[in-house]
Design a protein around this motif. Sequence first.
Motif, PDB file in Angstrom:
ATOM      1  N   GLU A 100       0.823  -1.221   0.000  1.00 43.57           N
ATOM      2  CA  GLU A 100       0.000   0.000   0.000  1.00 43.57           C
ATOM      3  C   GLU A 100       0.852   1.263   0.000  1.00 43.57           C
ATOM      4  O   GLU A 100       2.079   1.226   0.071  1.00 43.57           O
ATOM      5  N   ALA A 101       0.183   2.401  -0.089  1.00 39.99           N
ATOM      6  CA  ALA A 101       0.821   3.687  -0.388  1.00 39.99           C
ATOM      7  C   ALA A 101       1.938   4.091   0.565  1.00 39.99           C
ATOM      8  O   ALA A 101       3.049   4.414   0.138  1.00 39.99           O
ATOM      9  N   PRO A 145      -5.618  11.911  -3.774  1.00 47.11           N
ATOM     10  CA  PRO A 145      -6.552  10.829  -3.424  1.00 47.11           C
ATOM     11  C   PRO A 145      -5.912   9.454  -3.607  1.00 47.11           C
ATOM     12  O   PRO A 145      -5.132   9.237  -4.517  1.00 47.11           O
ATOM     13  N   ARG A 146      -6.278   8.526  -2.739  1.00 45.22           N
ATOM     14  CA  ARG A 146      -5.684   7.185  -2.761  1.00 45.22           C
ATOM     15  C   ARG A 146      -6.570   6.134  -3.415  1.00 45.22           C
ATOM     16  O   ARG A 146      -6.264   4.952  -3.340  1.00 45.22           O
ATOM     17  N   GLY A 147      -7.648   6.542  -4.041  1.00 44.99           N
ATOM     18  CA  GLY A 147      -8.610   5.579  -4.567  1.00 44.99           C
ATOM     19  C   GLY A 147      -8.114   4.703  -5.694  1.00 44.99           C
ATOM     20  O   GLY A 147      -8.523   3.555  -5.811  1.00 44.99           O
ATOM     21  N   PHE A 148      -7.241   5.222  -6.563  1.00 40.24           N
ATOM     22  CA  PHE A 148      -6.831   4.469  -7.747  1.00 40.24           C
ATOM     23  C   PHE A 148      -5.407   3.963  -7.590  1.00 40.24           C
ATOM     24  O   PHE A 148      -4.454   4.501  -8.105  1.00 40.24           O
ATOM     25  N   GLN A 149      -5.278   2.898  -6.823  1.00 37.82           N
ATOM     26  CA  GLN A 149      -4.032   2.166  -6.634  1.00 37.82           C
ATOM     27  C   GLN A 149      -2.849   3.102  -6.423  1.00 37.82           C
ATOM     28  O   GLN A 149      -2.869   3.939  -5.522  1.00 37.82           O
ATOM     29  N   TRP A 150      -1.807   2.983  -7.233  1.00 39.68           N
ATOM     30  CA  TRP A 150      -0.551   3.680  -6.994  1.00 39.68           C
ATOM     31  C   TRP A 150      -0.469   5.076  -7.612  1.00 39.68           C
ATOM     32  O   TRP A 150       0.596   5.697  -7.609  1.00 39.68           O
ATOM     33  N   ASP A 151      -1.557   5.623  -8.099  1.00 40.14           N
ATOM     34  CA  ASP A 151      -1.539   6.992  -8.643  1.00 40.14           C
ATOM     35  C   ASP A 151      -1.022   8.014  -7.628  1.00 40.14           C
ATOM     36  O   ASP A 151      -0.411   9.006  -7.997  1.00 40.14           O
ATOM     37  N   CYS A 152      -1.260   7.766  -6.345  1.00 40.45           N
ATOM     38  CA  CYS A 152      -0.860   8.714  -5.303  1.00 40.45           C
ATOM     39  C   CYS A 152       0.637   8.696  -5.000  1.00 40.45           C
ATOM     40  O   CYS A 152       1.133   9.563  -4.268  1.00 40.45           O
ATOM     41  N   GLY A 158       9.113  15.254 -15.247  1.00 40.89           N
ATOM     42  CA  GLY A 158       8.761  16.572 -15.760  1.00 40.89           C
ATOM     43  C   GLY A 158       7.581  17.221 -15.074  1.00 40.89           C
ATOM     44  O   GLY A 158       7.170  18.322 -15.447  1.00 40.89           O
ATOM     45  N   TYR A 159       6.993  16.573 -14.079  1.00 38.14           N
ATOM     46  CA  TYR A 159       5.824  17.105 -13.388  1.00 38.14           C
ATOM     47  C   TYR A 159       6.057  17.079 -11.880  1.00 38.14           C
ATOM     48  O   TYR A 159       6.731  16.192 -11.370  1.00 38.14           O
ATOM     49  N   GLY A 160       5.501  18.029 -11.179  1.00 34.92           N
ATOM     50  CA  GLY A 160       5.661  18.116  -9.729  1.00 34.92           C
ATOM     51  C   GLY A 160       4.501  17.529  -8.959  1.00 34.92           C
ATOM     52  O   GLY A 160       4.435  17.664  -7.739  1.00 34.92           O
ATOM     53  N   GLN A 161       3.568  16.881  -9.670  1.00 37.51           N
ATOM     54  CA  GLN A 161       2.398  16.281  -9.028  1.00 37.51           C
ATOM     55  C   GLN A 161       2.356  14.788  -9.319  1.00 37.51           C
ATOM     56  O   GLN A 161       2.818  14.339 -10.366  1.00 37.51           O
ATOM     57  N   THR A 162       1.757  14.050  -8.393  1.00 36.17           N
ATOM     58  CA  THR A 162       1.504  12.631  -8.658  1.00 36.17           C
ATOM     59  C   THR A 162       0.325  12.528  -9.628  1.00 36.17           C
ATOM     60  O   THR A 162      -0.430  13.495  -9.810  1.00 36.17           O
ATOM     61  N   PHE A 163       0.153  11.359 -10.220  1.00 31.36           N
ATOM     62  CA  PHE A 163      -1.014  11.140 -11.079  1.00 31.36           C
ATOM     63  C   PHE A 163      -2.303  11.474 -10.325  1.00 31.36           C
ATOM     64  O   PHE A 163      -3.231  12.047 -10.889  1.00 31.36           O
ATOM     65  N   ALA A 164      -2.366  11.119  -9.042  1.00 29.28           N
ATOM     66  CA  ALA A 164      -3.584  11.344  -8.257  1.00 29.28           C
ATOM     67  C   ALA A 164      -3.901  12.829  -8.110  1.00 29.28           C
ATOM     68  O   ALA A 164      -5.060  13.210  -7.993  1.00 29.28           O
TER      69      ALA A 164
END
Length: 193
Positions: A100-101, A145-152, A158-164
């Motif tokens: 988990e995360a 948000p932690r809803g979609f698996q490992w997106d968080c 090149g980006y400063g944000q997680t997929f979530a």
Amino acid sequence: ATKLIRVQLTMRKLRFVSSNQYKIREAKTILAKGGVRVIPVSAKIEELQTVDTHKLIEHKALEAFQKIGRPLFVEHTTLSLLKLRGFPKGLTQIFWDTLEADLVSKLFGNTRVTAETVIGYVDGMKLRTFRGKIKGTIAPFPRGPRGFQWDCVFLPDGYGQTFAQMGNLKNQISMRRKALDKFCEFIKRRKGS
């Protein structure tokens, strides 16, 4: 109203065998722009437990086709951590469900990782696969948000944000987008022939 009806009549319908609502939503959004309407089909498919994503997607697609008996597509998305020589690949779901995360970030924060989506399309005659990859790092702590698996925990290069944290921007750059774009191009060429 006439224009809307004409667009709906020209859209190609494709069955997507998945019970993951996040994947279904992303596939619908991405493929709609290419004239493909996704029809979700929920069917229990026993996934092969292997790091070999080609064998995994082949097994998954053929099992789904045996149950449904109609042209369809499936997908599998993996993580490959450089620090672990590419592991967990096809075993990403088991890896994620176990750790988990918080623990993934604690153990692997700042580790280089490749995310890959493989689409398997079977029409009854042949199985075709379409791949999309994106590189990034594991975030030092979960964000968004932690809803979609490992997106968080996935920070694309090149980006400063997680997929979530990205919202719809994820659908423009993700590994799933790249794989679905290739799949959509194949469907368009096939439709035109």
